[in-house]
Design a protein around this motif. Sequence first.
Motif, PDB file in Angstrom:
ATOM      1  N   VAL A  14      -0.754   2.911  13.874  1.00  0.00           N
ATOM      2  CA  VAL A  14      -1.537   1.704  13.745  1.00  0.00           C
ATOM      3  C   VAL A  14      -0.950   0.742  13.158  1.00  0.00           C
ATOM      4  CG1 VAL A  14      -3.681   1.405  12.885  1.00  0.00           C
ATOM      5  CG2 VAL A  14      -3.584   3.473  13.813  1.00  0.00           C
ATOM      6  N   LEU A  15      -0.242   0.953  11.824  1.00  0.00           N
ATOM      7  CA  LEU A  15       0.368   0.075  11.001  1.00  0.00           C
ATOM      8  C   LEU A  15       1.281  -1.058  11.813  1.00  0.00           C
ATOM      9  CD1 LEU A  15       1.366   1.704   7.629  1.00  0.00           C
ATOM     10  CD2 LEU A  15      -0.672   0.147   8.205  1.00  0.00           C
ATOM     11  N   PRO A  16       2.087  -0.511  12.689  1.00  0.00           N
ATOM     12  CA  PRO A  16       2.715  -1.647  13.419  1.00  0.00           C
ATOM     13  C   PRO A  16       2.096  -2.594  14.042  1.00  0.00           C
ATOM     14  CG  PRO A  16       3.962   0.582  13.623  1.00  0.00           C
ATOM     15  CD  PRO A  16       2.442   0.652  12.883  1.00  0.00           C
ATOM     16  N   GLN A  17       0.771  -2.410  14.647  1.00  0.00           N
ATOM     17  CA  GLN A  17      -0.161  -3.110  15.290  1.00  0.00           C
ATOM     18  C   GLN A  17      -0.580  -4.380  14.746  1.00  0.00           C
ATOM     19  OE1 GLN A  17      -3.058  -1.224  17.418  1.00  0.00           O
ATOM     20  NE2 GLN A  17      -1.851   0.737  17.964  1.00  0.00           N
ATOM     21  N   TYR A  18      -0.592  -4.179  13.179  1.00  0.00           N
ATOM     22  CA  TYR A  18      -1.091  -5.074  12.175  1.00  0.00           C
ATOM     23  C   TYR A  18      -0.214  -5.548  11.107  1.00  0.00           C
ATOM     24  CZ  TYR A  18      -5.722  -3.445  13.999  1.00  0.00           C
ATOM     25  OH  TYR A  18      -6.691  -3.015  15.102  1.00  0.00           O
ATOM     26  N   PHE A  19       0.902  -5.164  10.820  1.00  0.00           N
ATOM     27  CA  PHE A  19       2.048  -5.435  10.181  1.00  0.00           C
ATOM     28  C   PHE A  19       3.102  -5.273  10.358  1.00  0.00           C
ATOM     29  CE2 PHE A  19      -1.779  -3.179   7.845  1.00  0.00           C
ATOM     30  CZ  PHE A  19      -2.225  -4.375   7.022  1.00  0.00           C
ATOM     31  N   LYS A  20       4.165  -5.754   9.691  1.00  0.00           N
ATOM     32  CA  LYS A  20       5.593  -5.667  10.389  1.00  0.00           C
ATOM     33  C   LYS A  20       6.522  -4.636   9.663  1.00  0.00           C
ATOM     34  CE  LYS A  20       6.354 -10.609  11.161  1.00  0.00           C
ATOM     35  NZ  LYS A  20       7.382 -11.667  10.800  1.00  0.00           N
ATOM     36  N   HIS A  21       5.404  -3.457   9.159  1.00  0.00           N
ATOM     37  CA  HIS A  21       6.266  -2.342   8.962  1.00  0.00           C
ATOM     38  C   HIS A  21       5.200  -1.220   9.378  1.00  0.00           C
ATOM     39  CE1 HIS A  21       2.940  -1.426   5.734  1.00  0.00           C
ATOM     40  NE2 HIS A  21       2.946  -2.857   5.619  1.00  0.00           N
ATOM     41  N   ASN A  22       5.991  -0.029   8.935  1.00  0.00           N
ATOM     42  CA  ASN A  22       5.155   1.393   9.216  1.00  0.00           C
ATOM     43  C   ASN A  22       5.066   2.216   8.226  1.00  0.00           C
ATOM     44  OD1 ASN A  22       7.659   2.105   9.424  1.00  0.00           O
ATOM     45  ND2 ASN A  22       7.461   3.301  11.427  1.00  0.00           N
ATOM     46  N   ASN A  23       5.136   1.497   6.891  1.00  0.00           N
ATOM     47  CA  ASN A  23       5.369   2.329   5.642  1.00  0.00           C
ATOM     48  C   ASN A  23       3.903   2.523   5.062  1.00  0.00           C
ATOM     49  OD1 ASN A  23       5.822   3.089   2.804  1.00  0.00           O
ATOM     50  ND2 ASN A  23       7.924   2.286   2.965  1.00  0.00           N
ATOM     51  N   TRP A  24       3.595   3.867   5.007  1.00  0.00           N
ATOM     52  CA  TRP A  24       2.257   4.208   4.201  1.00  0.00           C
ATOM     53  C   TRP A  24       2.131   3.614   3.043  1.00  0.00           C
ATOM     54  CZ3 TRP A  24      -2.625   5.287   5.127  1.00  0.00           C
ATOM     55  CH2 TRP A  24      -3.465   5.787   3.954  1.00  0.00           C
ATOM     56  N   GLN A  25       3.146   3.905   2.030  1.00  0.00           N
ATOM     57  CA  GLN A  25       3.146   3.620   0.743  1.00  0.00           C
ATOM     58  C   GLN A  25       2.982   2.108   0.410  1.00  0.00           C
ATOM     59  OE1 GLN A  25       2.190   5.781  -1.755  1.00  0.00           O
ATOM     60  NE2 GLN A  25       2.355   7.296  -0.502  1.00  0.00           N
ATOM     61  N   SER A  26       3.669   1.331   1.447  1.00  0.00           N
ATOM     62  CA  SER A  26       3.340  -0.098   1.178  1.00  0.00           C
ATOM     63  C   SER A  26       2.207  -0.623   1.403  1.00  0.00           C
ATOM     64  CB  SER A  26       4.381  -0.849   2.257  1.00  0.00           C
ATOM     65  OG  SER A  26       5.899  -0.841   1.763  1.00  0.00           O
ATOM     66  N   PHE A  27       1.373  -0.062   2.462  1.00  0.00           N
ATOM     67  CA  PHE A  27       0.116  -0.227   2.981  1.00  0.00           C
ATOM     68  C   PHE A  27      -0.878   0.009   1.681  1.00  0.00           C
ATOM     69  CE2 PHE A  27      -4.074   1.388   4.659  1.00  0.00           C
ATOM     70  CZ  PHE A  27      -4.539   0.197   5.217  1.00  0.00           C
ATOM     71  N   VAL A  28      -0.602   1.301   0.831  1.00  0.00           N
ATOM     72  CA  VAL A  28      -1.524   1.713  -0.217  1.00  0.00           C
ATOM     73  C   VAL A  28      -1.189   0.624  -1.438  1.00  0.00           C
ATOM     74  CG1 VAL A  28      -1.853   3.396  -1.919  1.00  0.00           C
ATOM     75  CG2 VAL A  28      -1.517   3.992   0.496  1.00  0.00           C
ATOM     76  N   ARG A  29      -0.026   0.241  -1.483  1.00  0.00           N
ATOM     77  CA  ARG A  29       0.448  -0.812  -2.543  1.00  0.00           C
ATOM     78  C   ARG A  29      -0.424  -2.037  -2.414  1.00  0.00           C
ATOM     79  NH1 ARG A  29       5.396   1.365  -2.676  1.00  0.00           N
ATOM     80  NH2 ARG A  29       6.195   0.199  -1.241  1.00  0.00           N
ATOM     81  N   GLN A  30      -0.335  -2.417  -1.008  1.00  0.00           N
ATOM     82  CA  GLN A  30      -1.166  -3.704  -0.634  1.00  0.00           C
ATOM     83  C   GLN A  30      -2.567  -3.586  -0.842  1.00  0.00           C
ATOM     84  OE1 GLN A  30      -0.320  -6.771   0.722  1.00  0.00           O
ATOM     85  NE2 GLN A  30       1.854  -6.423   0.206  1.00  0.00           N
ATOM     86  N   LEU A  31      -3.188  -2.388  -0.640  1.00  0.00           N
ATOM     87  CA  LEU A  31      -4.572  -2.101  -0.968  1.00  0.00           C
ATOM     88  C   LEU A  31      -4.776  -2.322  -2.303  1.00  0.00           C
ATOM     89  CD1 LEU A  31      -5.398   0.819   1.450  1.00  0.00           C
ATOM     90  CD2 LEU A  31      -6.243  -1.676   1.503  1.00  0.00           C
TER      91      LEU A  31
END
Length: 185
Positions: free
Chosen positions: A33-50
């Motif tokens: 899912v992440l690569p469809q919306y962001f230029k990464h697939n890193n779960w921890q980066s997603f959590v940091r952004q949140l």
Amino acid sequence: RMLEDASIRHLICWSKNGDVFSVTNPAVFSTSVLPQYFKHNNWQSFVRQLNMYGFHKVNDMIHSNISSVNSDNQNWEFQHPHFRRGAVEELKNIKRKSVKSRHQSESNQQFLAPGQSMATVASSAAAAASAAAAAAAGASSSAYSSVYSHLMNAEDRLQATAKAYKALHDETMALKSVISGQQEV
């Protein structure tokens, strides 16, 4: 929008009340899912952004999926007071946190144009984010996703640039120290 895509509802979905969203399998979510919306697939980066935007993890290891030792299978739940199902008008109230120490602010002053302050830079960035959020609120969901993705990518680049500036500053200060030590000898 991620949360409205029925094809990934098994990975990310709203709670019954619509005030919390959960990700049921971070490992699969990250790769599919992440690569469809962001230029990464890193779960921890997603959590940091949140976290950077004021979202909080509302469950913990004790209350969620106790039998799961692997965090990849853990159900992660997040909440923000202005992020609720169907409340598009509230999205404009979600702002990026700005927590900088006095030292960081002082060291950043050297990278500003003459007469420019961190307050004007922050104000301009906040205005741009508000404009993007307002535009996204009135736009279709695909346009919203595009604007949101672009904004996230711009913020990632801005953070990387700030980090590079800091590294360059630290290296410059270290070299100045070496040179002044050599001049004394």
